[in-house]
Design an enzyme around this catalytic site. Structure first.
Site, PDB file in Angstrom:
ATOM      1  N   SER A 282      34.551  43.465  49.091  1.00 14.14           N
ATOM      2  CA  SER A 282      34.865  43.912  47.364  1.00 14.14           C
ATOM      3  C   SER A 282      35.048  43.302  46.581  1.00 14.14           C
ATOM      4  CB  SER A 282      35.721  45.269  47.424  1.00 14.14           C
ATOM      5  OG  SER A 282      36.719  44.257  48.294  1.00 14.14           O
TER       6      SER A 282
ATOM      7  N   ASP B  44      44.333  44.678  40.747  1.00 16.36           N
ATOM      8  CA  ASP B  44      45.076  46.347  41.114  1.00 16.36           C
ATOM      9  C   ASP B  44      45.701  46.035  42.445  1.00 16.36           C
ATOM     10  OD1 ASP B  44      43.078  46.232  43.393  1.00 16.36           O
ATOM     11  OD2 ASP B  44      41.110  47.459  42.449  1.00 16.36           O
TER      12      ASP B  44
ATOM     13  N   HIS C 111      42.726  43.625  44.379  1.00 12.98           N
ATOM     14  CA  HIS C 111      41.917  42.610  44.346  1.00 12.98           C
ATOM     15  C   HIS C 111      42.391  41.751  42.684  1.00 12.98           C
ATOM     16  CE1 HIS C 111      39.430  46.232  45.756  1.00 12.98           C
ATOM     17  NE2 HIS C 111      39.039  45.101  46.163  1.00 12.98           N
TER      18      HIS C 111
END
Ligand SMILES: *[C@@H]1O[C@H](CO)[C@@H](O)[C@H](O)[C@H]1NC(C)=O
Ligand SMILES: *[C@@H]1O[C@H](CO)[C@@H](O)[C@H](O)[C@H]1NC(C)=O
Ligand SMILES: *[C@@H]1O[C@H](CO)[C@@H](O)[C@H](O)[C@H]1NC(C)=O
Length: 366
Positions: A39, A331, A334
């Site tokens: 991600s 978040d 990340h």
């Protein structure tokens, strides 16, 4: 031989390429960038996985992206894959699944300047959720990459494709999810010591790097795992909100295995060159000297809910901060765009304590 069977494609490709290099991509430093990973560099592949929960295609993700819309990137704006592409003068490599879902794109030149296979939630190990397709594990990403390499060889001819691939960058950003997986699984911990586990990670990664090499890659950009014990989700598990030292130690151990594996690999295969990014030290610097990097908050997530905004992820119902450039984390897992930008700066031009044996600026010039 293949290109002789399909002369019109061959001609189309060569024309497009010459035209592209001369006029559109004047500052282009490499022919293409191929991205594999998780991600941290996903630019939208998971949007095409219908059953996946590892998605970022909803607000408030993307709030600072040029379109101000969610794109599938797990951050408020651009990520390191976007910034690296900008630095080498290329558009961001598009998500592979966006190309295969659209036959006009896959049959045309869309992937000539690179493709991204990165997928949120992906690990070096395949995981157990293959049938549910939560993410595209690294082995599958490499399968897809090899398909693209074959397609290039068919369309451009073997010599020309080989030339393109050998000058292109192959970026691999992976491993954090495997470390989280170990920390969170008593089964894995009972079967492997930390050392055994990270050794297996490095071994398995090397297998995949060899496959990428056999596909034609020669220039690799490989990142170590960051100080992920300091991300909000991990701090939130600790009463005094400190970094999870065990997770950090595991990351360091893996990075040691990775760097020595890479050194050995390079001595075996003279034809390869690589940049290794010590993401761990960079992240640790951010945490220890926030002001030096323009950060005010390196503990709490900008977007989320609960303590440190880390009890829930960045969901449409979550709140998000206004000083996003001053937050290290977007978040609970990340980094913000601001952090991604600094990481990409270090990857490209970094000093040798962070990026070695070559930074990417030197890697492209090899
Ligand atoms: C396929 O790609 C073309 C060119 O980018 C685009 O115009 C078209 O809308 C795409 N089709 C679908 C179904 O996404
Ligand atoms: C791709 O190529 C097909 C013919 O192979 C053409 O019909 C189509 O318009 C092209 N699409 C793009 C986006 O260039
Ligand atoms: C919190 O973190 C500190 C520093 O790493 C550690 O000494 C302590 O044991 C942790 N507490 C818990 C409950 O994990």
């Amino acid at each position: 031989m293949d290109h002789i069977n399909t002369p019109s494609y061959g001609l189309f490709f060569i024309c497009f390429f010459v035209w592209g290099t001369n006029y559109i991509l004047e500052a282009q430093m490499v022919p293409a960038v191929f991205v594999l990973g998780d991600s941290l560099v996903d630019v939208g592949n998971n949007n095409y996985l219908p059953l996946s929960l590892a998605k970022a295609d909803f607000p408030h993700n993307g709030v600072d992206f040029p379109t101000h819309k969610p794109t599938g990137r797990f951050t408020n704006g651009k990520n390191a894959a976007d910034f690296l592409a900008e630095k080498v003068g290329l558009p961001t490599s598009p998500p592979y699944l966006s190309l295969v879902s659209n036959s006009s794109k896959i049959n045309n030149a869309s992937f000539l300047t690179g493709v991204s296979f990165a997928s949120g939630g992906a690990g070096i190990f395949d995981g157990t959720d293959e049938r549910l397709r939560q993410s595209i594990p690294l082995t599958k990403q490499v399968d897809y990459l090899l398909t693209v390499c074959e397609k290039l060889k068919q369309q451009r001819g073997s010599t020309s494709a080989q030339n393109l691939l050998s000058k292109s960058l192959f970026v691999v950003v992976i491993g954090s999810n495997d470390v989280f997986g170990y920390s969170g699984s008593s089964d894995l911990r009972s079967k492997n010591t930390p050392q055994q586990y990270v050794d297996l990670m490095a071994l398995k990664l090397k297998e995949q790097l060899k496959r990428i090499y056999n596909g034609g890659a020669r220039k690799f950009v490989i990142t170590g795992i960051g100080a992920i014990g300091c991300c909000p989700s991990e701090r939130n598990k600790n009463k005094t909100e400190e970094c999870n030292e065990e997770t950090n130690r595991l990351s360091v151990k893996y990075n040691e295995g990775l760097t020595s594996m890479l050194q050995k690999w390079k001595s075996e295969l003279k034809g390869i060159s690589y940049s290794y990014l010590d993401t761990y030290s960079i992240l640790q610097n951010f945490v220890q000297k926030p002001q030096a990097y323009g950060f005010v908050d390196v503990k709490a997530a900008c977007c989320g809910l609960g303590n440190l905004n880390a009890k829930f992820g960045c969901l449409p119902i979550s709140t998000y901060c206004s000083n996003r450039k001053e937050h290290l984390f977007w978040d609970l897992y990340h980094p913000t765009e601001a952090a991604h930008r600094l990481i990409a700066d270090n990857l490209f031009d970094g000093p040798s304590q962070f990026t070695f044996p070559l930074n990417v600026r030197h890697l492209v010039a090899v």
